[in-house]
Motif scaffolding. Structure first.
Motif, PDB file in Angstrom:
ATOM      1  N   ALA A 138       2.293   1.531  -3.470  1.00 36.25           N
ATOM      2  CA  ALA A 138       1.247   1.765  -4.469  1.00 36.25           C
ATOM      3  C   ALA A 138       0.744   3.202  -4.384  1.00 36.25           C
ATOM      4  O   ALA A 138       0.412   3.823  -5.407  1.00 36.25           O
ATOM      5  CB  ALA A 138       0.094   0.778  -4.254  1.00 36.25           C
ATOM      6  N   GLY A 139       0.712   3.740  -3.194  1.00 37.77           N
ATOM      7  CA  GLY A 139       0.187   5.096  -3.021  1.00 37.77           C
ATOM      8  C   GLY A 139       1.242   6.178  -3.122  1.00 37.77           C
ATOM      9  O   GLY A 139       0.939   7.363  -2.929  1.00 37.77           O
ATOM     10  N   ALA A 140       2.476   5.788  -3.437  1.00 37.97           N
ATOM     11  CA  ALA A 140       3.565   6.773  -3.430  1.00 37.97           C
ATOM     12  C   ALA A 140       3.501   7.669  -4.659  1.00 37.97           C
ATOM     13  O   ALA A 140       3.101   7.240  -5.737  1.00 37.97           O
ATOM     14  CB  ALA A 140       4.905   6.044  -3.404  1.00 37.97           C
ATOM     15  N   ASP A 141       3.875   8.938  -4.483  1.00 37.69           N
ATOM     16  CA  ASP A 141       4.043   9.778  -5.662  1.00 37.69           C
ATOM     17  C   ASP A 141       5.502   9.777  -6.124  1.00 37.69           C
ATOM     18  O   ASP A 141       5.810  10.177  -7.238  1.00 37.69           O
ATOM     19  CB  ASP A 141       3.516  11.193  -5.428  1.00 37.69           C
ATOM     20  CG  ASP A 141       4.113  11.864  -4.215  1.00 37.69           C
ATOM     21  OD1 ASP A 141       5.351  11.831  -4.070  1.00 37.69           O
ATOM     22  OD2 ASP A 141       3.336  12.410  -3.402  1.00 37.69           O
ATOM     23  N   ARG A 145       5.009  10.286  -0.211  1.00 32.93           N
ATOM     24  CA  ARG A 145       3.686  10.719  -0.659  1.00 32.93           C
ATOM     25  C   ARG A 145       3.362  12.052  -0.007  1.00 32.93           C
ATOM     26  O   ARG A 145       3.487  12.195   1.209  1.00 32.93           O
ATOM     27  CB  ARG A 145       2.633   9.686  -0.263  1.00 32.93           C
ATOM     28  CG  ARG A 145       1.242  10.100  -0.708  1.00 32.93           C
ATOM     29  CD  ARG A 145       0.239   9.009  -0.444  1.00 32.93           C
ATOM     30  NE  ARG A 145      -1.062   9.428  -0.946  1.00 32.93           N
ATOM     31  CZ  ARG A 145      -2.044   8.597  -1.210  1.00 32.93           C
ATOM     32  NH1 ARG A 145      -1.885   7.301  -1.015  1.00 32.93           N
ATOM     33  NH2 ARG A 145      -3.195   9.040  -1.645  1.00 32.93           N
ATOM     34  N   ASP A 146       2.958  12.995  -0.811  1.00 27.69           N
ATOM     35  CA  ASP A 146       2.575  14.327  -0.319  1.00 27.69           C
ATOM     36  C   ASP A 146       3.644  14.938   0.589  1.00 27.69           C
ATOM     37  O   ASP A 146       3.343  15.488   1.644  1.00 27.69           O
ATOM     38  CB  ASP A 146       1.244  14.251   0.448  1.00 27.69           C
ATOM     39  CG  ASP A 146       0.119  13.728  -0.441  1.00 27.69           C
ATOM     40  OD1 ASP A 146       0.210  13.929  -1.675  1.00 27.69           O
ATOM     41  OD2 ASP A 146      -0.819  13.110   0.086  1.00 27.69           O
ATOM     42  N   ASP A 185       4.968   4.699   7.280  1.00 30.29           N
ATOM     43  CA  ASP A 185       3.752   3.893   7.383  1.00 30.29           C
ATOM     44  C   ASP A 185       4.090   2.408   7.305  1.00 30.29           C
ATOM     45  O   ASP A 185       3.391   1.578   7.907  1.00 30.29           O
ATOM     46  CB  ASP A 185       2.775   4.233   6.236  1.00 30.29           C
ATOM     47  CG  ASP A 185       2.336   5.688   6.297  1.00 30.29           C
ATOM     48  OD1 ASP A 185       2.412   6.291   7.393  1.00 30.29           O
ATOM     49  OD2 ASP A 185       1.936   6.223   5.242  1.00 30.29           O
ATOM     50  N   THR A 218       6.881   7.570   3.472  1.00 24.38           N
ATOM     51  CA  THR A 218       5.820   6.616   3.812  1.00 24.38           C
ATOM     52  C   THR A 218       6.289   5.166   3.834  1.00 24.38           C
ATOM     53  O   THR A 218       5.853   4.398   4.682  1.00 24.38           O
ATOM     54  CB  THR A 218       4.652   6.749   2.809  1.00 24.38           C
ATOM     55  OG1 THR A 218       5.175   6.647   1.478  1.00 24.38           O
ATOM     56  CG2 THR A 218       3.939   8.067   2.977  1.00 24.38           C
ATOM     57  N   ALA A 240       0.836  -1.203   0.000  1.00 25.44           N
ATOM     58  CA  ALA A 240       0.000   0.000   0.000  1.00 25.44           C
ATOM     59  C   ALA A 240       0.870   1.253   0.000  1.00 25.44           C
ATOM     60  O   ALA A 240       0.600   2.227  -0.719  1.00 25.44           O
ATOM     61  CB  ALA A 240      -0.935  -0.007   1.206  1.00 25.44           C
TER      62      ALA A 240
END
Lengths: 765, 345
Positions: free
Chosen positions: A176-179, A300-301, A336, A305, A173
């Motif tokens: 996958a959610g990383a920018d 991310r952001d 995270d 993470t 996750a």
């Protein structure tokens, strides 16, 4: 079990203690201070080691006839006549030896520069010359001394029962959610400690007992090893090491040459003194192993993470030695998801060991470089990325709160002092003449280790005090800081306090390594001073005594006078005079809450008591820092210089502002060497080091470090120990490697993932 | 213990006489020699100390007849600080300043400086010979090294510090000094006194290239007992407008990875004279004559400087560990020329 201390109220020292000059400084600069080799030893013989040119094979013959024929020769000790030793264990398995392989026990050759003989003569020159005449015949086979070379063995994961891998959160996750994702492999080389004081052992046998003068970070452990080796009770062995000329981890565990020298002295019935030469120091003892960091970072952001980090470290063929840096460095930020693994690669070298911030230097070089790359890739200020990912709320691996957490404050204070606000997200933008300048930063972390400790304190009615302990001063300032603690607690002048350390006959202590000694031994010293204080208060407040009836919790001690809360006073000297024989003697002890009393019993036998580390059952514990550096890279020659370094560090109570600063700046300077200069190079054909002396193994000189500033950040820690002091010895070096690599990138646009970074890598700049 | 006799020379002639005997070596500052004796590289039976010789010709710096003359017993530091040297031959002063450390510069002499041996690790540590096949045959040659039997060439391999110019397949050991690059670039002559009297020789002939060496001891073209007594450097406009650029791994106390001793004389926009000596990249003090030819008579531009730098390394032979010395060496030449263009001619 957790404890809470009121460190500010209870300890009579400010949070940043006075910069009292080292008490032994005059003795050192005048030559009066006795290092191990300075101890007079009547009738001593002199010894030299003979080492193997080959890295691997079998010793088929060793011709000692020419050496033995040299006038003044006393003994050539080889595997043929080396007496059997007791069953010694390596320090990671409860013993004190650096390696499990004792070279004079067999004909096996397992690394280049291994000891094959000891030559003893009346004069050192004779021994040296005779050593050159010893001709070992070695049937050599192919060997590999580097893990970073074709033909090196495959990495083997560290067994889970020795080190459970770290698994936190949902890694898929997070990525996958990383920018932004950065992935890479960072490498660091073999490096050697090179303390200025060479390794040395002088052994003297008298009435069946052994006295050994050994520059040591661990006299209690060395005593235990020698007792085991020579089948003696520990009470018949004494190890002395009053001053040590630098150690950096190289003088903690016992090295084989010490056993050999002691054996020779016993065989000859005469004291034997053995210096290890500078070149031999590259092979007969320990080093910082080479390492590879495989890292993947997700952002991310503008926040960190996800982290995957596998460290692969070099070990020897005969010992699995690992330095689990990811245990520490994974806890720097509030990830995270975290996945960390450790593995080793066996090579034909002596067993690696601990060298200043052993686990942290290689892992942080990778991690803090990767984070910098991630910041650039994500378009976030590297400072903000770190602050946005603050783990101040708790350790993201264990979920435990920190005893205190100074990283964010260090980042802010360091950034302000350095002028990080001038940093622009553009490489090659700061050109001054022929030089490209760049800024870089990196976080620093070192876990807080504490161990059981003991100290003896005697206070006489003349207010002279004697403090003793089997603790160590390798130049850090131990003598000075423990004297400050006693003086502050008892309100007596420092000049009257004698401190005697580095003697295994004194109260036992663990190794002065892992930056634990000030926090541990210092707490035992504080306990001793408090016991004396209690006894004095008891004497002064007894019926008919000057302070009878006063509140015992409110007695102030200053300038040799005790003052009660009602204003009554008593002269400390008179009160001590009321004790039997006018003297108060106590043993101070301190045991970290996380260490069981059962394990403390071992302290007296082996010095190898349990240790509380970065995570206990109640807290996460670490000292933090932030390094900011400016580099300059010459546009044509590629020379890399570091005109300016600023570091801010939080490590609990600062016992002595001067000695702490010296530890930090020393570490920072070493960081310059570690990333720009230092590498023990290998001739791969022979699996042998090629630059084994200070003419060829480079460390920084004064001109390389024109401006080094360490900021001491005030930090009150109520959970570490009664002093509120963490360790500082290892912290200063930890973040510098990556900070410099990051600054080199800012200056030139060139990313280097291998250390050392040298001019040849900058020629495209 | 390996003993040797120590003698103080009473005169130059006597020093030459004594030093010509087998096993004898001359001793001046001793800063390299003592190391090499301790390392077992030099094994003298007798050491002739010439540092007490009072002869002013050995100890003075003077200008006469358009020539700068430096006595061989002048200390490195003394020559570096000398006002005449700084003014008339800045490259020599700078090369000395950038060498070694203050302590060493106060001990070391100019004569000894040019005689220093390679820092090649295989040369400096005779225990590498133990890895060669065959038994030690200690052939004591001139220089009293243990390297007469050729084992060194079988063990030695190129390292990061090795030379790329003037090498052979088995010998890439680089010449480490700094002062010599200026001497070779500016046609210095050395004065020599030997058992058979005095002679002189172009400095460029002093050091023997590996291809011309019979063995490791043959590194300098001096007969037994010959003493370097002085260096004579012809004064020239290019020498007055000269500089030394040294690229090294740390800011001080390091040998050059590449260095350039460069002098320049312009005639309008054309190069009237240019001298380029290279250090750190060659087996002997190296005159980059091909690079000078590219520049002489033409304009001095980024392009011509680059072309000259290319020419200097046209014949370079590199290995993986030292390949960087070619681009580095080129850049050092350009850096030195660029520095000179910024100076008044």
């Amino acid at each position: 079990m957790a404890e809470t201390y009121h460190v500010v109220r209870d300890v009579n020292l400010p949070l940043i203690g006075k910069g009292v000059p080292r008490m032994e400084s005059r003795a050192k600069v005048t030559g009066a201070a006795r290092y191990a080799a300075d101890e007079p030893l009547a009738g001593a013989l002199h010894a030299t080691l003979v080492t193997s040119a080959h890295a691997k094979g079998t010793l088929t013959a060793i011709d000692t006839r020419a050496a033995e024929a040299v006038p003044g020769m006393r003994l050539v000790l080889t595997h043929r006549n080396m007496p059997a030793l007791g069953d010694l264990a390596r320090y990671t398995t409860g013993g004190a030896m650096q390696s499990s392989f004792f070279p004079l026990a067999s004909t096996e050759i397992r690394y280049a520069g291994q000891i094959v003989a000891l030559v003893v003569a009346d004069a050192p020159e004779t021994a040296e010359e005779a050593a050159k005449l010893v001709r070992p015949r070695i049937d050599g086979v192919a060997a590999t001394a580097s893990m970073h070379v074709d033909g090196a063995a495959e990495p083997v994961p560290v067994p889970e029962d020795r080190l459970p891998p770290i698994r936190v959160g949902d890694m898929d996750a997070a990525f996958a959610g990383a920018d932004t994702i950065v992935e890479g492999e960072w490498r660091t080389p073999i490096q050697h400690h090179n303390p200025i004081e060479l390794w040395f052992t002088a052994a003297e046998w008298r009435d069946g007992g052994l006295t050994a003068h050994v520059p040591s970070q661990w006299v209690t452990g060395t005593r235990a090893a020698l007792a085991t080796a020579f089948d003696l009770p520990v009470s018949r062995v004494r190890v002395l090491s009053r001053h040590v000329g630098g150690a950096f981890g190289s003088k903690g565990a016992v090295l084989n040459h010490t056993l050999v020298a002691c054996a020779a002295a016993r065989m000859l019935g005469r004291p034997v003194a053995l210096y290890v030469s500078r070149s031999q120091m590259f092979t007969v003892g320990t080093m910082r192993p080479a390492a590879t960091q495989r890292i993947r970072v997700a952002v991310r952001d503008g926040r960190l993470t996800g982290l995957e980090h596998t460290q692969i470290g070099q070990t020897s063929r005969f010992d699995t030695f690992f330095l689990p840096g990811t245990e520490q460095t994974t806890r720097l930020y509030a990830w995270d998801a975290i996945r960390a693994d450790e593995a080793t690669v066996a090579t034909d070298v002596n067993t690696p060991g601990f060298m200043r911030a052993p686990a942290e230097v290689p892992t942080l070089f990778g991690l803090e470089s990767a984070i910098d790359e991630a910041a650039w890739a994500a378009g976030v200020n590297p400072l903000d990325l770190r602050l946005n990912s603050s783990a101040a709320g708790g350790d993201s691996v264990s979920g435990l709160p920190w005893t205190s957490h100074g990283l964010d404050e260090c980042l802010r204070r360091g950034a302000e002092a350095f002028g990080w606000s001038d940093w622009q997200p553009e490489t090659r933008a700061m050109r001054r003449g022929d030089w490209l300048h760049g800024y870089g930063l990196a976080s620093a972390v070192y876990p807080t280790y504490t161990a059981p400790a003991t100290a003896d304190l005697r206070l006489g009615s003349d207010l002279s005090a004697t403090l003793t302990g089997a603790a160590h001063d390798m130049g850090m300032g131990t003598y000075t800081i423990v004297r400050q603690i006693v003086a502050a607690e008892l309100g007596v002048p420092q000049d009257g306090i004698a401190v005697d350390l580095g003697d295994s006959d004194h109260a036992p202590n663990s190794v002065a390594g892992g930056a634990r000694q000030a926090a541990s031994f210092g707490s035992a010293v504080l306990d001793a001073a408090r016991r004396v204080r209690s006894r004095v208060i008891e004497l002064a407040l007894a019926e008919g005594r000057p302070l009878a009836g006063a509140d015992p919790t409110e007695i102030a001690f200053a300038d040799g006078v005790m003052t009660a809360s009602d204003g009554r006073t008593a002269r400390l000297s008179e009160v001590v005079g009321l004790a039997p024989f006018g003297v108060i003697e106590v043993r101070g002890t301190w045991v970290p809450a996380a260490v069981g009393m059962k394990s403390v019993m071992e302290l007296y036998r082996s010095g190898n008591a349990g240790i509380a580390g970065m995570v206990t059952d109640a807290y996460a514990r670490a000292a933090f820092g932030a390094n900011f550096v400016e580099v300059a890279v010459h546009t044509r020659t590629g020379e890399i210089r570091v005109p300016r370094m600023v570091g801010a560090f939080a490590f609990g109570r600062v016992l002595n502002e001067r000695t702490a600063r010296s530890q930090l700046t020393g570490g920072m300077i070493w960081g310059v060497g570690s990333v720009l200069h230092e590498a023990t190079e290998v001739d791969h054909r022979y699996a042998r080091y090629i630059n084994g002396d200070l003419g060829e193994y480079f460390v920084p000189v004064n001109a390389d470090v024109p401006s080094v500033e360490a900021i001491l950040v005030e930090e009150e820690d109520r959970h570490i120990n009664p002093l509120g002091a963490k360790g500082v010895g290892e912290l200063g070096i930890t973040g510098v490697n990556a900070a410099i690599a990051n600054a080199v990138h800012h200056a030139t646009g060139i990313r280097r993932r291998d250390a050392p970074i040298r001019m040849e890598h900058m020629l495209g700049a | 213990m390996r003993t040797f006799a120590y003698e103080r020379a009473t005169s130059l002639a006597q020093a030459a006489e004594r030093a010509s005997e087998p096993g004898a070596m001359l001793y001046a500052g001793g800063t390299t020699m003592l190391d090499l004796i301790k390392l077992g590289v030099y094994r003298p039976q007798r050491v002739i100390d010439i540092t007490f010789l009072e002869d002013p010709a050995l100890r003075t710096i003077e200008v006469a007849g358009g020539t700068l003359r430096l006595g061989a017993l002048v200390k490195m530091n003394q020559a570096a600080e000398d006002a005449t040297v700084k003014d008339r031959a800045p490259v020599l002063s700078e090369s000395l300043w950038l060498a070694a450390t203050q302590q060493l510069r106060h001990m070391a002499t100019l004569g000894g400086n040019v005689m220093q041996r390679t820092r090649d690790t295989y040369f400096r540590h005779p225990d590498w010979l133990d890895l060669a096949d065959g038994d030690a045959a200690e052939v004591e040659t001139y220089g009293n090294t243990p390297y007469g039997d050729g084992r060194l060439t079988t063990v030695r391999q190129p390292t990061r510090l090795s030379a790329v110019l003037g090498t052979t397949e088995t010998d890439t050991a680089s010449y480490p000094g700094d002062f010599a690059q200026g001497l070779v670039a500016f046609d210095a002559v050395i004065e020599i006194t030997g058992p058979d009297g005095a002679r002189e020789m172009p400095f460029a002939d002093l050091h023997v290239r590996p291809a011309d060496k019979a063995n490791e001891g043959d590194y300098a073209r001096l007969a037994p007992g010959e003493v370097i007594t002085a260096f004579r450097v012809p004064l020239s406009p290019a020498l007055a407008r000269s500089t030394y650029v040294k690229a090294r791994d740390r800011a001080s106390y390091a040998f050059a990875n590449a260095s350039a001793a460069v002098g320049l004389e312009m005639d309008g926009d054309a190069v009237a004279d240019v001298r380029i000596g290279l250090g750190g990249v060659a087996t002997v003090p190296w005159r980059a004559a091909a690079a000078e030819d590219v520049l002489r008579g033409g304009p001095l531009t980024e392009e011509t400087m680059r072309a000259a730098a290319e020419a200097a390394f046209a014949d370079a032979v590199t290995h993986e560990a030292n390949a960087f010395k070619v681009p580095l060496g080129r850049n050092v030449i350009v850096q030195a020329l660029t520095t000179l263009t910024r100076m008044e001619g």
